[in-house]
Design an enzyme around this catalytic site. Structure first.
Site: not given
Ligand code: PGA
Length: 250
Positions: A10-12, A95, A97, A167, A173, A212, A233-234
Site C-alpha cells: 500500500n503505497w498510500k 483502510h 486512514e 491493522e 507507520g 509496521s 506501507g512504509g
Molecule cells: P505501515 O502501513 O506498514 O507503514 O505501518 C501499513 C498500512 O497502513 O497498510
C-alpha cells in the site's frame, strides 16, 4: 487449511508514474516464482502505467480505494469499472486512514466491497482498533463488529474470496508492530467471527496483518496459524525491502 499467502503493498500518497514504473522493473524479477499472491496498490494516478508495467507478470495491480456507485456526479471519485479498465485485481477498502481522516463508515465500506465483487475485483477489507480501544480491552468486540458490518453485503457464494486486513491503528507507520501473539489472538477472533458469518468459507478467507511489517518481522508473523499475509506501507516503497517481505519463507 492451507491458505495461499497474499502480500500487498500500500503505497498510500507516494510515487509518481515514473517512480512506479521504475519500481516494477526492479521488483518483478525479484519475486519471480514466489509461492504467494503479490499485489501493488499505487496512487490512482499511477494505476494505468503500473498496470501496463505489470502485464504478463505474476504481480497484480490493486487500488487503494473505490466508490461504490457505477458512475455519476461524485467529484474526485473512481468507480469499480474504471478499476477494471486499468486492470485491477484487488482494491483496498476501509483502510483506517480513510475511516479516520475521511469519515468512512462500515456501511460505506460494505457498499464498496459489494460493488467490487460485482465487477470481479477482490476487496481487501481493513479493520483494526485504536490504542484507546485496545487499552480499554475493547479490541475483540470492536474488530468483530467491524467485520460483521463491513462484510454485510458481500455475496455469500463468494465469501471465501474476500481478503481481510487486520491493522491495529497504533501499529501503522509507528514502528510498533503487534507481537505475533497479539496479532494471532485478533486473527483467531476474526476467523471465528467469519465462521459465524459465512460457515466453512471462513476457513478459506485470507487474513492479512498490517502495521509496521518489515523484512525482519514478517516471518514470525506469517508463522502464526491465522496470519495469511501482510498489507505493507512504509516497507513496501523500496523494491528490495518489499521483495524480501514477499520471500518471507526464504
Ligand atoms: P505501515 O502501513 O506498514 O507503514 O505501518 C501499513 C498500512 O497502513 O497498510
Amino acid at each position: 487449511m492451507a491458505r495461499r499467502p497474499i502480500l500487498a503493498a500500500n503505497w498510500k500518497m507516494q510515487k509518481t508514474t515514473g517512480e512506479a514504473e521504475a519500481f516494477a522493473k526492479d521488483f518483478v524479477p525479484r519475486v519471480a516464482g514466489a509461492e504467494a499472491d503479490v499485489a501493488l496498490a499505487p496512487p490512482a494516478t499511477a494505476l494505468h502505467v503500473l498496470g501496463r508495467a505489470l502485464a504478463g507478470s505474476a504481480v497484480a495491480l490493486a487500488a487503494q480505494n473505490v466508490h461504490p456507485e457505477p458512475k455519476g456526479a461524485f467529484t474526485g471519485e473512481i468507480s469499480p469499472d474504471m478499476l477494471v479498465d486499468v486492470g485491477c485485481r484487488y482494491a483496498i477498502v476501509g483502510h483506517s486512514e480513510r475511516r479516520t481522516l475521511f469519515g468512512e463508515t462500515d456501511e460505506f465500506v460494505a457498499a464498496k466491497a459489494a460493488a467490487l465483487f460485482e465487477r470481479d475485483i477482490l476487496p481487501i477489507v481493513c479493520v483494526g482498533e485504536s490504542l484507546a480501544q485496545r487499552e480499554a480491552g475493547e479490541t475483540l468486540s470492536f474488530v468483530g463488529g467491524q467485520i460483521a458490518a463491513s462484510l454485510a453485503r458481500i455475496p455469500e457464494a463468494r465469501a471465501a474470496e474476500v481478503i481481510v486486513a487486520y491493522e491495529p491503528i497504533w501499529a501503522i507507520g509507528t514502528g510498533k508492530t503487534a507481537t505475533p501473539a497479539m496479532a494471532q489472538e485478533v486473527h483467531a477472533a476474526i476467523r471465528e467471527r467469519l465462521g459465524q458469518l459465512f460457515g466453512a468459507a471462513g476457513e478459506a478467507i485470507r487474513i492479512q496483518y498490517g502495521g509496521s511489517v518489515k523484512p525482519d518481522n514478517v516471518a514470525e508473523l506469517m508463522a502464526q496459524p491465522d496470519i495469511d499475509g501482510a498489507l505493507v506501507g512504509g516497507a513496501s516503497l523500496d523494491p528490495e525491502s518489499f521483495a524480501a517481505i514477499v520471500r518471507f519463507n526464504g
